[in-house]
Design an enzyme around this catalytic site. Structure first.
Site, PDB file in Angstrom:
ATOM      1  N   HIS A 165       0.865  -1.184   0.000  1.00 15.54           N
ATOM      2  CA  HIS A 165       0.000   0.000   0.000  1.00 15.54           C
ATOM      3  C   HIS A 165       0.903   1.236   0.000  1.00 15.54           C
ATOM      4  CE1 HIS A 165      -2.994  -2.874   2.071  1.00 15.54           C
ATOM      5  NE2 HIS A 165      -3.178  -2.863   0.770  1.00 15.54           N
ATOM      6  N   GLU A 168       1.402   4.082   2.615  1.00 14.46           N
ATOM      7  CA  GLU A 168       1.944   3.717   3.925  1.00 14.46           C
ATOM      8  C   GLU A 168       3.466   3.839   3.869  1.00 14.46           C
ATOM      9  OE1 GLU A 168      -1.927   0.817   4.203  1.00 14.46           O
ATOM     10  OE2 GLU A 168       0.045  -0.107   4.388  1.00 14.46           O
ATOM     11  N   HIS A 258       3.452  -2.575   6.797  1.00  9.37           N
ATOM     12  CA  HIS A 258       2.347  -1.654   6.473  1.00  9.37           C
ATOM     13  C   HIS A 258       2.248  -0.501   7.475  1.00  9.37           C
ATOM     14  CE1 HIS A 258      -0.079  -4.146   3.556  1.00  9.37           C
ATOM     15  NE2 HIS A 258       0.816  -5.025   3.955  1.00  9.37           N
ATOM     16  N   GLU A 334       2.100  -3.615  11.342  1.00  7.34           N
ATOM     17  CA  GLU A 334       1.405  -2.332  11.150  1.00  7.34           C
ATOM     18  C   GLU A 334       2.025  -1.274  12.053  1.00  7.34           C
ATOM     19  OE1 GLU A 334      -1.028  -1.683   9.021  1.00  7.34           O
ATOM     20  OE2 GLU A 334      -1.744  -3.697   8.432  1.00  7.34           O
TER      21      GLU A 334
HETATM   22 ZN    ZN Z   1      -1.508  -1.573   4.328  1.00 11.10          ZN
END
Ligand code: ZN
Length: 379
Positions: A165, A168, A258, A334
């Site tokens: 992504h 990010e 991420h 994350e």
């Molecule tokens: Zn992500």
């Protein structure tokens, strides 16, 4: 001077809707061929010493509205140091950033950008090292290379890949920190790791989305982390190249890096709910998580995503696909856009340096897990 904004540069994203004196109404532009948006990055011209109000009026339709309460935008006058704009507020679907710029040229962004120019610098620097194999796994839809490194001599196969992504960007700051430590010839942890593991590293899975200023998708609007069960040359060549390479190497341990818009903490997501769920495999994931708590006070286990019920894992995501396909101890890391609320920093919030320290903690934790990973591999 009349105020103006521009985003016509690497990873830029904003659209001017209207202007009344020192108040600008702005919109974040959707990812190309997609409805996702949340990443913004633009230059504000002509605001020195003035009370400027930047109102992002379509914030309420962004991908993760829970990302706005408690969020503070980032600002820089030199594109090196990025500080939080304290008077950022979210109300009635509008994100309002109030500031008095120091200069007539200031930059604002959702998180500290990691430009494709910096990416190329990182890749060239690491590729030039003597014990690193570099190759391009293939060309993206926009014609960029999917850059890949292999290093180390050991039997354990470790994959690390980031920024599926593209908005990010903290994920690539983590990568930079990870690569700095792993390639430090004096670092005893990394020397040991490189003797016991072979590392396969993709520092940026989505260069096209990164350059285009996307939040979540590639050049044709594909969310790459929903393609791992069936990647295609047309929609998701990035995933196809990486998964094909993984089929050649196998995978014992994998981290997919991420950023999370809403949760003010660092956390891991695992592979609960895969069809071949195996307690031993899962115990090693839990063990890594505990080791990371011990190695990095910015990491925690209380806050995170809800886990999938047995048999309900989404195998289109890389972490679950690798756990099922290779029996890998795989995980999604994350990091916050906001801050780690347990150890906050009012000036910088979650920052690039802290991304790098977290990456160092991950390598330290991996080094401590290696004996158990090796024992499992031997059977
Ligand atoms: Zn992500």
């Amino acid at each position: 001077m009349t105020l103006s904004v521009t985003s016509a540069f690497d990873s830029g994203n904003i659209r001017l809707v209207s202007q009344q004196d020192d108040r600008l109404e702005l919109e974040i532009v959707k990812d190309h061929q997609s409805d996702f948006y949340q990443w913004f990055h633009f230059k504000l011209v002509g605001g020195a010493g003035r009370e400027v109000e930047l109102a992002i009026t379509n914030a309420g339709g962004a991908a993760y509205v829970d990302g706005w309460p408690g969020y503070e935008a980032l600002m820089s006058i030199d594109r090196e140091e990025w500080t939080r704009v304290k008077s950022t507020s979210y109300e009635d679907g509008t994100l309002t950033i109030r500031l008095v710029p120091d200069t007539d040229c200031v930059y604002l962004a959702y998180f500290v950008p990691y430009s494709m120019e910096r990416h190329l610098d990182l890749v060239a620097t690491v590729a030039a090292l003597p014990d690193v194999d570099y190759r391009s796994l293939g060309k993206t839809i926009d014609g960029q290379d999917l850059d890949y490194f292999q290093m180390g001599e050991g039997d354990l196969v470790v994959w690390m890949y980031a920024r599926q992504h593209p908005g990010e960007s903290q994920a690539e700051w983590w990568m930079e920190g990870m690569l700095e430590k792993l390639t430090d010839p004096d670092d005893p942890v990394s020397r040991k790791l490189l003797s016991e593991c072979t590392f396969h590293i993709v520092p940026n899975m989505n260069p096209d989305g990164s350059k285009r200023g996307h939040l979540r998708t590639n050049a044709v609007g594909t969310n790459l982390n929903r393609e791992w069960d069936n990647p295609t040359e047309e929609k998701s060549p990035e995933v196809l190249y990486v998964r094909n390479r993984m089929d050649e190497t196998g995978v014992d341990f994998a981290m997919d890096v991420h950023g999370d818009e809403a949760i003010p903490a660092n956390f891991l997501a695992g592979f609960e709910g895969i069809p071949s769920f195996d307690e031993k495999q899962y115990d090693l994931f839990k063990q890594f998580s505990s080791l990371l708590v011990a190695n990095c006070p910015d990491f925690q286990e209380e806050k995170g995503y809800e886990v999938s019920k047995p048999g309900e894992a989404n195998l289109s995501m890389s972490t679950t696909q690798l756990a099922e396909r290779f029996g890998a101890v795989s995980m999604t890391l994350e990091m916050p856009f906001k801050d780690n609320d347990d150890l906050p920093d009012p000036i910088y919030g979650w920052s690039t340096e802290r991304c790098k320290y977290l990456a160092h903690g991950c390598l330290n934790a991996l080094a401590q897990l290696v004996p158990d990973l090796k024992a499992r591999k031997k059977g």
